[in-house]
Design a protein around this motif. Structure first.
Motif, PDB file in Angstrom:
ATOM      1  N   HIS A  81     -72.534  57.761   3.963  1.00 55.71           N
ATOM      2  CA  HIS A  81     -73.629  58.626   4.401  1.00 55.71           C
ATOM      3  C   HIS A  81     -74.918  57.808   4.538  1.00 55.71           C
ATOM      4  O   HIS A  81     -75.665  57.976   5.511  1.00 55.71           O
ATOM      5  N   TYR A  82     -75.180  56.945   3.567  1.00 57.05           N
ATOM      6  CA  TYR A  82     -76.365  56.089   3.622  1.00 57.05           C
ATOM      7  C   TYR A  82     -76.339  55.204   4.872  1.00 57.05           C
ATOM      8  O   TYR A  82     -77.357  55.072   5.568  1.00 57.05           O
ATOM      9  N   LEU A  83     -75.191  54.602   5.166  1.00 58.25           N
ATOM     10  CA  LEU A  83     -75.092  53.737   6.343  1.00 58.25           C
ATOM     11  C   LEU A  83     -75.310  54.534   7.630  1.00 58.25           C
ATOM     12  O   LEU A  83     -75.969  54.049   8.564  1.00 58.25           O
ATOM     13  N   ASN A  84     -74.771  55.757   7.683  1.00 53.02           N
ATOM     14  CA  ASN A  84     -74.991  56.605   8.850  1.00 53.02           C
ATOM     15  C   ASN A  84     -76.466  56.954   9.019  1.00 53.02           C
ATOM     16  O   ASN A  84     -77.010  56.901  10.123  1.00 53.02           O
ATOM     17  N   VAL A  85     -77.114  57.320   7.924  1.00 54.09           N
ATOM     18  CA  VAL A  85     -78.538  57.660   7.978  1.00 54.09           C
ATOM     19  C   VAL A  85     -79.359  56.429   8.359  1.00 54.09           C
ATOM     20  O   VAL A  85     -80.302  56.525   9.166  1.00 54.09           O
ATOM     21  N   GLU A  86     -78.997  55.290   7.810  1.00 53.63           N
ATOM     22  CA  GLU A  86     -79.716  54.052   8.131  1.00 53.63           C
ATOM     23  C   GLU A  86     -79.574  53.718   9.619  1.00 53.63           C
ATOM     24  O   GLU A  86     -80.550  53.319  10.272  1.00 53.63           O
ATOM     25  N   ALA A  87     -78.391  53.880  10.182  1.00 52.05           N
ATOM     26  CA  ALA A  87     -78.177  53.631  11.608  1.00 52.05           C
ATOM     27  C   ALA A  87     -78.993  54.615  12.444  1.00 52.05           C
ATOM     28  O   ALA A  87     -79.630  54.231  13.436  1.00 52.05           O
ATOM     29  N   GLU A  88     -78.985  55.869  12.042  1.00 54.31           N
ATOM     30  CA  GLU A  88     -79.758  56.881  12.768  1.00 54.31           C
ATOM     31  C   GLU A  88     -81.249  56.573  12.684  1.00 54.31           C
ATOM     32  O   GLU A  88     -81.973  56.698  13.684  1.00 54.31           O
ATOM     33  N   ASN A  89     -81.718  56.157  11.514  1.00 52.53           N
ATOM     34  CA  ASN A  89     -83.132  55.784  11.356  1.00 52.53           C
ATOM     35  C   ASN A  89     -83.488  54.605  12.246  1.00 52.53           C
ATOM     36  O   ASN A  89     -84.578  54.566  12.827  1.00 52.53           O
ATOM     37  N   SER A  90     -82.595  53.661  12.350  1.00 55.17           N
ATOM     38  CA  SER A  90     -82.844  52.501  13.204  1.00 55.17           C
ATOM     39  C   SER A  90     -82.994  52.936  14.662  1.00 55.17           C
ATOM     40  O   SER A  90     -83.896  52.474  15.369  1.00 55.17           O
ATOM     41  N   ILE A  91     -82.117  53.824  15.100  1.00 53.94           N
ATOM     42  CA  ILE A  91     -82.201  54.341  16.473  1.00 53.94           C
ATOM     43  C   ILE A  91     -83.508  55.101  16.664  1.00 53.94           C
ATOM     44  O   ILE A  91     -84.216  54.908  17.666  1.00 53.94           O
ATOM     45  N   LEU A  92     -83.842  55.944  15.701  1.00 54.20           N
ATOM     46  CA  LEU A  92     -85.079  56.722  15.804  1.00 54.20           C
ATOM     47  C   LEU A  92     -86.317  55.821  15.805  1.00 54.20           C
ATOM     48  O   LEU A  92     -87.280  56.083  16.542  1.00 54.20           O
ATOM     49  N   ARG A  93     -86.308  54.761  15.015  1.00 55.68           N
ATOM     50  CA  ARG A  93     -87.440  53.815  15.024  1.00 55.68           C
ATOM     51  C   ARG A  93     -87.585  53.157  16.397  1.00 55.68           C
ATOM     52  O   ARG A  93     -88.696  53.019  16.920  1.00 55.68           O
ATOM     53  N   MET A  96     -88.914  55.689  18.774  1.00 60.35           N
ATOM     54  CA  MET A  96     -90.323  55.924  18.487  1.00 60.35           C
ATOM     55  C   MET A  96     -91.184  54.799  19.069  1.00 60.35           C
ATOM     56  O   MET A  96     -92.225  55.050  19.693  1.00 60.35           O
ATOM     57  N   MET A  97     -90.737  53.563  18.891  1.00 60.44           N
ATOM     58  CA  MET A  97     -91.485  52.433  19.442  1.00 60.44           C
ATOM     59  C   MET A  97     -91.543  52.524  20.969  1.00 60.44           C
ATOM     60  O   MET A  97     -92.599  52.284  21.575  1.00 60.44           O
ATOM     61  N   GLU A  98     -90.436  52.890  21.581  1.00 57.06           N
ATOM     62  CA  GLU A  98     -90.394  53.022  23.040  1.00 57.06           C
ATOM     63  C   GLU A  98     -91.344  54.125  23.494  1.00 57.06           C
ATOM     64  O   GLU A  98     -92.119  53.948  24.435  1.00 57.06           O
ATOM     65  N   LEU A  99     -91.301  55.266  22.810  1.00 54.82           N
ATOM     66  CA  LEU A  99     -92.182  56.370  23.180  1.00 54.82           C
ATOM     67  C   LEU A  99     -93.646  56.034  22.931  1.00 54.82           C
ATOM     68  O   LEU A  99     -94.518  56.412  23.725  1.00 54.82           O
ATOM     69  N   ASP A 151     -79.461  60.681  22.850  1.00 53.77           N
ATOM     70  CA  ASP A 151     -79.481  60.467  21.392  1.00 53.77           C
ATOM     71  C   ASP A 151     -80.790  60.923  20.782  1.00 53.77           C
ATOM     72  O   ASP A 151     -80.869  61.204  19.596  1.00 53.77           O
ATOM     73  N   LEU A 152     -81.828  60.965  21.579  1.00 52.94           N
ATOM     74  CA  LEU A 152     -83.147  61.324  21.090  1.00 52.94           C
ATOM     75  C   LEU A 152     -83.158  62.739  20.525  1.00 52.94           C
ATOM     76  O   LEU A 152     -83.849  63.045  19.585  1.00 52.94           O
ATOM     77  N   PHE A 153     -82.340  63.627  21.087  1.00 53.62           N
ATOM     78  CA  PHE A 153     -82.387  65.023  20.700  1.00 53.62           C
ATOM     79  C   PHE A 153     -81.244  65.433  19.778  1.00 53.62           C
ATOM     80  O   PHE A 153     -81.065  66.583  19.468  1.00 53.62           O
ATOM     81  N   GLN A 154     -80.463  64.485  19.310  1.00 48.88           N
ATOM     82  CA  GLN A 154     -79.372  64.802  18.382  1.00 48.88           C
ATOM     83  C   GLN A 154     -79.908  64.788  16.964  1.00 48.88           C
ATOM     84  O   GLN A 154     -80.712  63.951  16.596  1.00 48.88           O
ATOM     85  N   TYR A 155     -79.405  65.701  16.182  1.00 55.63           N
ATOM     86  CA  TYR A 155     -79.850  65.765  14.780  1.00 55.63           C
ATOM     87  C   TYR A 155     -78.715  65.473  13.864  1.00 55.63           C
ATOM     88  O   TYR A 155     -77.639  65.822  14.024  1.00 55.63           O
TER      89      TYR A 155
END
Length: 155
Positions: A81-93, A96-99, A151-155
């Motif tokens: 679960h931690y690895l999944n959340v970490e991967a999702e956080n990386s994508i979101l970061r 966010m930088m792109e936006l 991916d931006l809108f997936q939760y």
């Protein structure tokens, strides 16, 4: 007769002392058997107590192994679960930088448009050599759409 009565009392004494010895021997033998029986019973109780203790320890080992397996399963699930959340956080970061970069670019464009409109309104044409690039329709990046990944809108 005196001698015969003396002989008979001596024999009786020998018989009595023989039977007393036998009685004593029997008492000693009984005590010995009783002690042996008591020792056997004590040893049996000791073996049973030792076996019960061993059984309890084996049950405890089984329970601890079961608990350990449950803990390892929980740790593995939590780590995944931690690895999944970490991967999702990386994508979101990254998104966010792109936006943020796009927002900064749009703000620069707006500032440029607002500034150039102010310049034209104040008739400061001499400050800018070529006015055609200040025309918003000439800015090629204004007409480019902002792309959003699914991916931006997936939760």
């Amino acid at each position: 007769m005196a001698s015969s009565s003396g002989d008979s009392s001596g024999f009786t004494q020998l018989q009595n002392s023989g039977s007393e010895e036998n009685t004593q021997m029997m008492l000693v033998d009984q005590r010995k058997r009783k002690r042996m029986q008591s020792n056997r019973e004590s040893a049996r109780r000791s073996r049973m107590k030792k076996q019960k203790h061993l059984d309890d320890l084996m049950a405890q080992v089984t329970q601890l192994r079961k608990d350990n397996n449950q803990i390892l399963t929980t740790i593995n699930a939590t780590t995944q679960h931690y690895l999944n959340v970490e991967a999702e956080n990386s994508i979101l970061r990254a998104q966010m930088m792109e936006l943020n970069h796009r927002l900064d670019s749009l703000n620069e464009i707006l500032n440029y448009i607002n500034t150039s409109n102010g310049i034209f309104e104040n008739d400061h044409h001499e400050d800018l050599p070529d006015h055609s690039f200040m025309n918003p329709s000439n800015l090629f990046y204004l007409n480019q759409p902002i792309m959003a990944s699914p991916d931006l809108f997936q939760y």
